[in-house]
Design a protein around this motif. Structure first.
Motif, PDB file in Angstrom:
ATOM      1  N   PRO A   1       0.830  -1.208   0.000  1.00  0.00           N
ATOM      2  CA  PRO A   1       0.000   0.000   0.000  1.00  0.00           C
ATOM      3  C   PRO A   1       0.867   1.261   0.000  1.00  0.00           C
ATOM      4  CG  PRO A   1       0.094  -0.935   2.215  1.00  0.00           C
ATOM      5  CD  PRO A   1       0.864  -1.874   1.322  1.00  0.00           C
ATOM      6  N   GLY A   2       0.471   2.224  -0.810  1.00  0.00           N
ATOM      7  CA  GLY A   2       1.212   3.481  -0.895  1.00  0.00           C
ATOM      8  C   GLY A   2       0.273   4.661  -1.018  1.00  0.00           C
ATOM      9  N   THR A   3       0.854   5.844  -1.008  1.00  0.00           N
ATOM     10  CA  THR A   3       0.065   7.054  -1.217  1.00  0.00           C
ATOM     11  C   THR A   3       0.591   7.811  -2.433  1.00  0.00           C
ATOM     12  OG1 THR A   3       1.431   8.092   0.514  1.00  0.00           O
ATOM     13  CG2 THR A   3      -0.805   7.438   1.107  1.00  0.00           C
ATOM     14  N   HIS A   4      -0.338   8.399  -3.165  1.00  0.00           N
ATOM     15  CA  HIS A   4      -0.014   9.271  -4.294  1.00  0.00           C
ATOM     16  C   HIS A   4       0.145  10.691  -3.755  1.00  0.00           C
ATOM     17  CE1 HIS A   4      -2.092  12.419  -6.714  1.00  0.00           C
ATOM     18  NE2 HIS A   4      -1.120  12.126  -7.566  1.00  0.00           N
ATOM     19  N   ASP A   5       1.161  11.412  -4.231  1.00  0.00           N
ATOM     20  CA  ASP A   5       1.426  12.761  -3.704  1.00  0.00           C
ATOM     21  C   ASP A   5       1.358  12.729  -2.178  1.00  0.00           C
ATOM     22  OD1 ASP A   5       2.190  14.967  -5.403  1.00  0.00           O
ATOM     23  OD2 ASP A   5       0.366  14.555  -6.532  1.00  0.00           O
ATOM     24  N   SER A   6       2.264  11.958  -1.608  1.00  0.00           N
ATOM     25  CA  SER A   6       2.197  11.598  -0.190  1.00  0.00           C
ATOM     26  C   SER A   6       2.207  12.782   0.759  1.00  0.00           C
ATOM     27  CB  SER A   6       3.358  10.661   0.151  1.00  0.00           C
ATOM     28  OG  SER A   6       3.344   9.531  -0.682  1.00  0.00           O
ATOM     29  N   MET A   7       2.827  13.883   0.354  1.00  0.00           N
ATOM     30  CA  MET A   7       2.932  15.040   1.241  1.00  0.00           C
ATOM     31  C   MET A   7       1.941  16.146   0.900  1.00  0.00           C
ATOM     32  SD  MET A   7       5.214  14.163   3.393  1.00  0.00           S
ATOM     33  CE  MET A   7       5.659  15.700   4.196  1.00  0.00           C
ATOM     34  N   ALA A   8       0.979  15.860   0.010  1.00  0.00           N
ATOM     35  CA  ALA A   8       0.024  16.880  -0.428  1.00  0.00           C
ATOM     36  C   ALA A   8      -1.076  17.061   0.613  1.00  0.00           C
ATOM     37  CB  ALA A   8      -0.564  16.518  -1.789  1.00  0.00           C
ATOM     38  N   LEU A   9      -0.729  17.760   1.695  1.00  0.00           N
ATOM     39  CA  LEU A   9      -1.672  18.044   2.781  1.00  0.00           C
ATOM     40  C   LEU A   9      -2.118  19.501   2.785  1.00  0.00           C
ATOM     41  CD1 LEU A   9       0.185  15.536   3.888  1.00  0.00           C
ATOM     42  CD2 LEU A   9      -0.885  16.109   6.055  1.00  0.00           C
TER      43      LEU A   9
ATOM     44  N   VAL B   1       9.538  19.777  -1.230  1.00  0.00           N
ATOM     45  CA  VAL B   1       8.455  18.899  -1.656  1.00  0.00           C
ATOM     46  C   VAL B   1       7.283  19.761  -2.120  1.00  0.00           C
ATOM     47  CG1 VAL B   1       6.890  17.045  -0.996  1.00  0.00           C
ATOM     48  CG2 VAL B   1       9.204  17.123  -0.033  1.00  0.00           C
ATOM     49  N   MET B   2       6.783  19.465  -3.308  1.00  0.00           N
ATOM     50  CA  MET B   2       5.754  20.280  -3.938  1.00  0.00           C
ATOM     51  C   MET B   2       4.556  19.441  -4.361  1.00  0.00           C
ATOM     52  SD  MET B   2       7.466  23.195  -3.978  1.00  0.00           S
ATOM     53  CE  MET B   2       6.498  24.240  -5.074  1.00  0.00           C
ATOM     54  N   HIS B   3       3.455  20.126  -4.653  1.00  0.00           N
ATOM     55  CA  HIS B   3       2.359  19.540  -5.410  1.00  0.00           C
ATOM     56  C   HIS B   3       1.986  20.596  -6.430  1.00  0.00           C
ATOM     57  CE1 HIS B   3      -1.967  17.747  -5.672  1.00  0.00           C
ATOM     58  NE2 HIS B   3      -1.211  17.418  -6.706  1.00  0.00           N
ATOM     59  N   GLY B   4       2.467  20.411  -7.655  1.00  0.00           N
ATOM     60  CA  GLY B   4       2.337  21.474  -8.642  1.00  0.00           C
ATOM     61  C   GLY B   4       3.153  22.674  -8.196  1.00  0.00           C
TER      62      GLY B   4
END
Length: 296
Positions: free
Chosen positions: A57-65, A102-105
């Motif tokens: 099990p994993g997360t997509h964009d793991s740090m996108a909080l 660490v980014m999201h976009g």
């Protein structure tokens, strides 16, 4: 009028049956685990089993909080994701000066790659039977320099796997394992079942079918020299029919369906290996469903 109402409730019932309840979806930032919860679940995996033979099990964009509903993909902190059983992290980074952010976009996720690695190292020092796989995706025009920056960041740390060869579980206990593809060249190679498909979602049913095809592909190609990653995330932003489907809303509908789809294989012996499944807003229940696909 009655015919219209009957059609509406029939459609509603079908939707409920297809997507189940919401125990597979979590948007609560407070992780509560039962006392009996087995955090170090990889301890039960035999040393000889290669990572490509494990359902993870994993997360997509793991740090996108952070960044609002259009950007947020997770509810738990990194530490809580790991304690819940997540063993694959998807990180997008932007290099500026000598730091990888660490980014999201375009949205900074209030963490550097160094801070992420320090958190993972802390977890692995507590649970030495585990391994954490990390995919790094450069988000800037400085893609060619990210490899060098990551290599400089990890130095000669023997608890980081950067070799292209597929390791077995015994070789990577207590270690960070990098995954490589195209713009990032450290670690083991992987197959992305998404291919070049568009992650835009205008229909949940179409998204379910797309994920099913990806997971079927995963069961066909697992076990070799490549890891296999299936990303179940999606967003309808930028489409007409899915304009209100934020990552959270997509996960709210997809995760229960995914949970049911995976559990149908429980009677199979052996159960199929699905490789790495990267999710948005997974619950403890859904994480356990993925973990329990493994042979014990």
């Amino acid at each position: 009028m009655k015919a219209g109402l009957l059609f509406y409730f029939t459609l509603l019932s079908i939707t409920f049956l297809c997507h189940g309840d919401d125990r597979s979806f979590n948007d609560d930032g407070n992780l509560i685990l039962p006392e009996s919860y087995k955090i170090p679940w990889m301890a039960a995996i035999e040393d000889f089993r290669t990572l490509s033979l494990i359902s993870i099990p994993g997360t997509h964009d793991s740090m996108a909080l952070h960044g609002g509903p259009e950007a947020k993909c997770q509810a738990w902190s990194l530490k809580d994701q790991l304690r819940a059983g997540i063993r694959f992290l998807d990180l997008k980074v932007f290099g500026l000066g000598d730091t990888l952010y660490v980014m999201h976009g375009l949205i900074y996720q209030r963490s550097t790659l160094k801070e992420v690695l320090d958190t993972v190292r802390g977890f692995l020092s507590e649970f030495e039977s585990e391994a954490v796989l990390i995919r790094v995706q450069p988000e800037s025009f400085e893609k060619s320099t990210v490899n060098e920056m990551v290599q400089s960041l990890i130095g000669n740390d023997q608890n980081v796997w950067v070799n292209p060869g597929m390791p077995n579980m015994g070789q990577v206990r207590g270690k960070i394992v990098f995954l490589q593809k195209s713009t990032f060249a450290l670690g083991i190679p992987f197959i992305d079942t998404n291919g070049k498909s568009n992650k835009k979602v205008s229909s949940i049913k179409d998204k379910d079918n797309r994920i099913m095809k990806q997971l079927i592909e995963a069961t066909e190609v697992y076990g070799g020299d490549n890891a296999v990653v299936t990303d179940t995330s999606g967003s309808g932003l930028g489409t007409f029919w899915g304009m209100f489907l934020t990552p959270k809303r997509v996960a709210e509908r997809v995760n229960p369906w995914l949970n049911q789809y995976l559990r149908q294989f429980y009677p199979n012996q052996p159960r199929p290996c699905m490789g790495i499944i990267a999710m948005d807003f997974p619950s403890v229940d859904l994480i356990q469903t993925v973990i329990n696909l493994n042979p014990w």
